[in-house]
Design an enzyme around this catalytic site. Structure first.
Site, PDB file in Angstrom:
ATOM      1  N   SER A  28       4.041   2.145   8.438  1.00  0.00           N
ATOM      2  CA  SER A  28       3.982   1.328   7.214  1.00  0.00           C
ATOM      3  C   SER A  28       4.817   0.605   6.175  1.00  0.00           C
ATOM      4  CB  SER A  28       2.395   2.238   6.411  1.00  0.00           C
ATOM      5  OG  SER A  28       1.467   1.860   7.033  1.00  0.00           O
ATOM      6  N   ASP A  56       0.070  -7.312   1.658  1.00  0.00           N
ATOM      7  CA  ASP A  56       0.536  -6.020   1.388  1.00  0.00           C
ATOM      8  C   ASP A  56       2.462  -6.369   1.714  1.00  0.00           C
ATOM      9  OD1 ASP A  56       0.718  -3.667   1.641  1.00  0.00           O
ATOM     10  OD2 ASP A  56      -0.181  -3.103   4.393  1.00  0.00           O
ATOM     11  N   HIS A  87       0.705  -1.552  -0.044  1.00  0.00           N
ATOM     12  CA  HIS A  87       0.280  -0.065   0.038  1.00  0.00           C
ATOM     13  C   HIS A  87       0.956   0.987   0.272  1.00  0.00           C
ATOM     14  CE1 HIS A  87       0.200   0.116   4.706  1.00  0.00           C
ATOM     15  NE2 HIS A  87       0.211   1.941   4.713  1.00  0.00           N
TER      16      HIS A  87
HETATM   17  N1  ARG Z   1      -1.236   2.249   7.597  1.00  0.00           N
HETATM   18  C1  ARG Z   1       0.107   2.838   8.925  1.00  0.00           C
HETATM   19  C2  ARG Z   1       0.473   3.455   7.496  1.00  0.00           C
HETATM   20  O1  ARG Z   1       0.695   3.511   6.115  1.00  0.00           O
HETATM   21  C3  ARG Z   1       0.204   2.079   8.865  1.00  0.00           C
HETATM   22  C4  ARG Z   1      -0.587   1.890  10.521  1.00  0.00           C
HETATM   23  C5  ARG Z   1       0.090   1.059  11.006  1.00  0.00           C
HETATM   24  N2  ARG Z   1      -0.581   0.994  12.459  1.00  0.00           N
HETATM   25  C6  ARG Z   1      -0.845   0.833  13.675  1.00  0.00           C
HETATM   26  N3  ARG Z   1      -1.926   1.077  14.938  1.00  0.00           N
HETATM   27  N4  ARG Z   1      -0.128  -0.741  13.921  1.00  0.00           N
HETATM   28  O2  ARG Z   1       2.362   4.385   8.398  1.00  0.00           O
END
Ligand code: ARG
Length: 313
Positions: free
Chosen positions: A249, A156, A104
């Site tokens: 992420s 992912d 992503h």
């Molecule tokens: N989807 C998030 C990003 O794009 C990462 C989120 C991780 N969140 C968590 N509560 N562990 O950076």
């Protein structure tokens, strides 16, 4: 004599066919524009107004930050005001020219052919906002995103192949080995990155660490609407604030100096009762290895067309 001439003519045409069929690698990535569907789980808002204290709470900056050498910042090539302020995801160096990250990070936010030029990988830089003599800024040659060319469900995970090798000195940069055994629930692991220090909070300049435990599959499965078999989940029930957050992420979850997980999503950040979700790298070792190989991309359609053309001669 005539036969020789005929053979040399055909050989020449054949060479042209071969050269033309090996298209530049980047051109093969134009189909990147497919959105990554796994993001419906990206529910950051639930954790709002929960009154977090500080630092990906429970996060810390180790005195000897010896895992930071594996971490890179994936950033937009155009900075807003300062060097490094366009960071949007993390990644891990798994070969001098290869970064492991989340799908992503590179297929949702940026698209296709454009993407190769609009992102850079910054290595050797614990403080992402300060450019030192160890900072290495790398350009992207191609990316491979899991499930992109198949109909199966997206996972992912992605790899980014760089135009040049990162200089590895094992102090500021290092190659992180991939997981070599299935998950061990209860294992203590570390996530690191430049993600937000609390939900909707700012991103730190220097990479932060947070120590987590891998949960059992059974426990992860109880979060039915979030769990998928491609994932592992991790957290610390008695200290729920320990979690990764937006901006982390793509970064690695490291257990025993191996890349075991990739930061994928969470329910807010540090929301009590919820773990963070990470791609389970061990399940995708074959895919990662297949994409590490320096493959020649043969354009079979062009090749067939040219063979027909040749036969007509
Ligand atoms: N989807 C998030 C990003 O794009 C990462 C989120 C991780 N969140 C968590 N509560 N562990 O950076």
């Amino acid at each position: 004599m005539f036969l020789l001439k005929w053979i040399s003519q055909k050989l020449c045409v054949l060479t042209v066919i071969l050269v033309l069929s090996i298209t530049p690698l980047a051109l093969c990535n134009q189909h990147l524009s497919k959105e990554y569907p796994g993001l419906h789980h990206h529910i950051e808002d639930l954790g709002r107004d929960k009154g977090y204290k500080f630092l990906i709470t429970g996060g810390y900056r180790p005195k000897v930050a010896n895992l930071t050498k594996y971490l890179v910042s994936i950033s937009h090539a155009n900075f807003k005001k300062f060097f490094g302020d366009s960071h949007f995801c993390g990644g891990a160096i798994i070969k001098p020219n290869t970064i492991l990250t989340a799908a992503h990070c590179i297929s949702k936010k940026l698209y296709g052919f454009q993407m190769m030029r609009s992102i850079i990988i910054i290595a050797g830089t614990p403080n992402r906002l300060v450019k030192t003599e160890h900072t290495q800024i790398m350009k992207v040659k191609r990316v491979a995103v899991y499930g992109e060319s198949k109909t199966e469900k997206s996972v992912d995970i992605a790899v980014i192949i760089l135009q040049r090798n990162i200089r590895i000195d094992n102090v500021t940069t290092g190659v992180l080995p991939l997981a070599d055994h299935p998950l061990r629930p209860g294992e203590k692991c570390t996530v690191l990155g430049w993600g937000r220090i609390f939900d909707h909070g700012p991103m730190p300049a220097t990479a932060l660490y947070v120590d987590l435990e891998i949960w059992s599959r059974w426990k992860c499965q109880s979060y039915r609407s979030f769990y998928m078999p491609s994932l592992l989940c991790a957290g610390v029930p008695e200290d729920p604030e320990r979690d990764s957050c937006a901006g982390d992420s793509g970064g690695p979850l490291i257990c025993d100096e191996k890349a075991v997980g990739i930061v994928s999503f969470g329910i807010g950040c540090g929301t009590p009762g919820y773990p963070g979700f990470y791609t389970n790298v061990y399940r995708y070792l074959d895919w990662v290895r297949a994409n590490l190989a320096n493959k020649l991309h043969i354009n079979y359609i062009l090749m067939v067309k040219l063979i027909f053309f040749l036969m007509l001669l």
